[in-house]
Design a protein around this motif. Structure first.
Motif, short mmCIF file in Angstrom:
data_model
loop_
_atom_site.label_atom_id
_atom_site.label_comp_id
_atom_site.label_asym_id
_atom_site.label_seq_id
_atom_site.Cartn_x
_atom_site.Cartn_y
_atom_site.Cartn_z
N GLY A 200 4.88 -22.48 5.58
CA GLY A 200 5.09 -22.95 4.41
C GLY A 200 4.09 -24.44 4.12
O GLY A 200 4.18 -24.87 2.87
N GLY A 201 3.45 -24.71 5.31
CA GLY A 201 2.85 -26.03 5.44
C GLY A 201 1.90 -26.32 4.12
O GLY A 201 1.83 -27.48 3.98
N ASN A 202 1.37 -25.48 3.64
CA ASN A 202 0.53 -25.80 2.43
C ASN A 202 1.12 -26.19 1.21
O ASN A 202 0.49 -26.66 0.34
CB ASN A 202 -0.23 -24.17 1.99
N ILE A 203 2.32 -26.02 1.04
CA ILE A 203 3.19 -26.44 -0.18
C ILE A 203 4.20 -27.44 0.30
O ILE A 203 4.22 -28.47 -0.37
CB ILE A 203 4.07 -25.15 -0.60
N TRP A 204 4.90 -27.37 1.37
CA TRP A 204 5.79 -28.51 1.65
C TRP A 204 6.13 -28.24 3.03
O TRP A 204 6.35 -27.09 3.60
CB TRP A 204 7.23 -28.16 0.77
N ARG A 205 6.28 -29.46 3.97
CA ARG A 205 6.92 -29.56 5.31
C ARG A 205 8.12 -30.23 5.08
O ARG A 205 8.24 -31.49 4.58
CB ARG A 205 5.98 -30.16 6.02
N GLY A 206 9.10 -30.15 5.99
CA GLY A 206 10.24 -30.94 5.87
C GLY A 206 10.15 -32.32 6.30
O GLY A 206 10.62 -33.17 5.76
N THR A 207 9.28 -32.21 7.32
CA THR A 207 9.13 -34.02 7.76
C THR A 207 8.48 -34.61 6.77
O THR A 207 8.74 -35.98 6.66
CB THR A 207 8.30 -33.76 9.19
N THR A 208 7.47 -34.15 6.01
CA THR A 208 6.80 -35.07 4.84
C THR A 208 8.11 -35.71 4.09
O THR A 208 7.94 -36.79 3.58
CB THR A 208 6.22 -33.92 3.93
N GLY A 209 8.81 -34.78 3.48
CA GLY A 209 10.05 -35.22 2.76
C GLY A 209 10.85 -36.31 3.34
O GLY A 209 11.31 -37.23 2.78
N ALA A 210 11.04 -36.15 4.75
CA ALA A 210 12.05 -36.79 5.46
C ALA A 210 11.47 -38.17 5.48
O ALA A 210 12.15 -39.19 5.45
CB ALA A 210 12.39 -36.17 6.68
N GLY A 211 10.02 -38.27 5.45
CA GLY A 211 9.33 -39.51 5.89
C GLY A 211 9.45 -40.46 4.40
O GLY A 211 9.30 -41.53 4.56
N GLN A 212 9.70 -39.58 3.34
CA GLN A 212 9.71 -40.28 2.18
C GLN A 212 11.35 -40.74 1.70
O GLN A 212 11.68 -41.03 0.48
CB GLN A 212 9.07 -39.40 1.05
N GLY A 213 12.14 -40.43 2.51
CA GLY A 213 13.61 -40.68 2.62
C GLY A 213 14.31 -39.55 1.78
O GLY A 213 15.69 -39.56 1.42
N ILE A 214 13.84 -38.31 1.71
CA ILE A 214 14.67 -37.23 1.39
C ILE A 214 15.44 -36.80 2.51
O ILE A 214 15.05 -36.68 3.39
CB ILE A 214 13.65 -36.00 0.70
N ASP A 215 16.77 -36.51 2.40
CA ASP A 215 17.54 -35.87 3.53
C ASP A 215 17.01 -34.74 4.12
O ASP A 215 16.25 -33.92 3.67
CB ASP A 215 19.02 -35.44 2.57
N ARG A 216 16.99 -34.86 5.64
CA ARG A 216 16.03 -33.87 6.20
C ARG A 216 16.45 -32.43 6.05
O ARG A 216 15.60 -31.71 5.96
CB ARG A 216 16.26 -34.35 7.68
N ALA A 217 17.79 -32.34 6.03
CA ALA A 217 18.22 -30.90 5.97
C ALA A 217 17.67 -30.32 4.50
O ALA A 217 17.26 -29.10 4.17
CB ALA A 217 19.78 -30.77 5.77
N THR A 218 17.79 -31.21 3.51
CA THR A 218 17.32 -30.70 2.15
C THR A 218 15.72 -30.43 2.10
O THR A 218 15.40 -29.44 1.51
CB THR A 218 17.70 -31.91 1.10
N SER A 219 14.98 -31.33 2.65
CA SER A 219 13.78 -31.29 2.82
C SER A 219 13.13 -29.99 3.57
O SER A 219 12.37 -29.37 3.25
CB SER A 219 13.00 -32.51 3.26
N ASP A 220 14.07 -29.59 4.66
CA ASP A 220 13.66 -28.53 5.36
C ASP A 220 13.85 -26.93 4.76
O ASP A 220 13.33 -26.34 4.52
CB ASP A 220 14.34 -28.52 6.66
N THR A 221 15.02 -27.13 3.76
CA THR A 221 15.22 -26.01 2.92
C THR A 221 13.93 -25.97 1.88
O THR A 221 13.76 -24.74 1.55
CB THR A 221 16.62 -26.42 2.11
#
Ligand code: UDP
Length: 242
Positions: free
Chosen positions: A57-78
């Motif tokens: 799914g890396g063309n759309i979203w990666r969990g670590t991207t959001g986590a780096g911006q302060g989004i909860d990691r589990a949410t970002s991975d979802t």
């Protein structure tokens, strides 16, 4: 009557970025998906094999991207897992336009658009010549679709995991071939060598899982026309890790 020999069952890991294109700026480039789908459908009909695809799914979203911006990691991975569902549907649509039946099996409940992943059902679909597309990885945050592909390959007793690269690199090299002209490509490599030399072709969790479960990995260039068919046909291209 003697039983026919079991067919080769393979799992192909396709990164989300393989569906995008630097040329078009689009998250999903329909022409790219179309080309890959045509190759999948042709290889599936011409070769006697069972094929399942784990799409990233890396063309759309990666969990670590959001986590780096302060989004909860589990949410970002979802969010990342949901991105893989979008890619799976795009791939399904394109492969079926080539006349090859498919089933999307999702690790997250998606009753309206995909079947739930059930191991025995996945195997049944493969036996019936359907290309199975695994969506939502393994359904757990903190994992990647590389590790999910390895897990599903072990579960369905696939002969091999095919890791198609999208970066133009056609296997595992001693160092980055784009930075060092002296880089050499390995034809084969042991899991131990791969780990000791820190050659990152997949995340370490995926690699150690394959090592523990004696699941060979073929790393090859997915984007070069014709290479997917060759990889599926069992030709010695790329790098075989075992
Ligand atoms: N992901 C996850 N669990 C899984 C599979 C994927 O949490 O079992 C999330 C994770 O955040 C990951 C994202 O989904 O970054 C997209 O998958 P991946 O990065 O593996 O896609 P690719 O790089 O292959 O396109």
């Amino acid at each position: 009557m003697p039983h026919a020999a079991p067919r080769r069952r393979l799992v192909l890991k396709m990164s989300g970025e393989a569906l995008a294109s630097s040329a078009s700026d689009e998250t999903i480039d329909a022409a790219m998906v179309e080309r890959l789908a045509a190759e999948v459908a042709a290889a599936r009909s011409e070769l006697d094999l069972e094929l399942a695809i784990m799409v990233g799914g890396g063309n759309i979203w990666r969990g670590t991207t959001g986590a780096g911006q302060g989004i909860d990691r589990a949410t970002s991975d979802t969010m990342g897992m949901l991105a893989t569902v979008i890619n799976a549907l795009a791939l399904q649509d394109a492969i079926e336009r080539h006349g090859q039946p498919t089933r999307v099996l999702s690790a997250m409940h998606m009753a309206e658009v995909a079947e739930p992943y059930i191991r025995r059902r996945a195997i049944r679909h493969l036996e019936k010549d359907r290309v199975v597309i695994f969506a939502a990885g393994m359904g757990n945050p903190y994992f990647t679709t590389d590790t999910s592909a390895a897990l599903r390959a072990a579960e369905i007793e696939a002969a091999m995991l095919l890791k198609g690269t999208h970066s133009g690199v056609d296997g595992v090299y001693s160092c980055d071939p784009k930075l060092d002209a002296a880089a050499v490509r390995y034809d084969t490599l042991s899991f131990m060598d791969l780990i000791e030399r820190d050659l990152r072709v997949m995340d370490l969790t995926a690699i150690t899982f394959c090592q523990d479960n004696a699941l060979p990995i073929l790393v090859f260039d997915l984007m070069a026309p014709g290479q997917l068919r060759r990889a599926l046909a069992g030709e010695r291209i790329g790098t075989l890790i075992r």
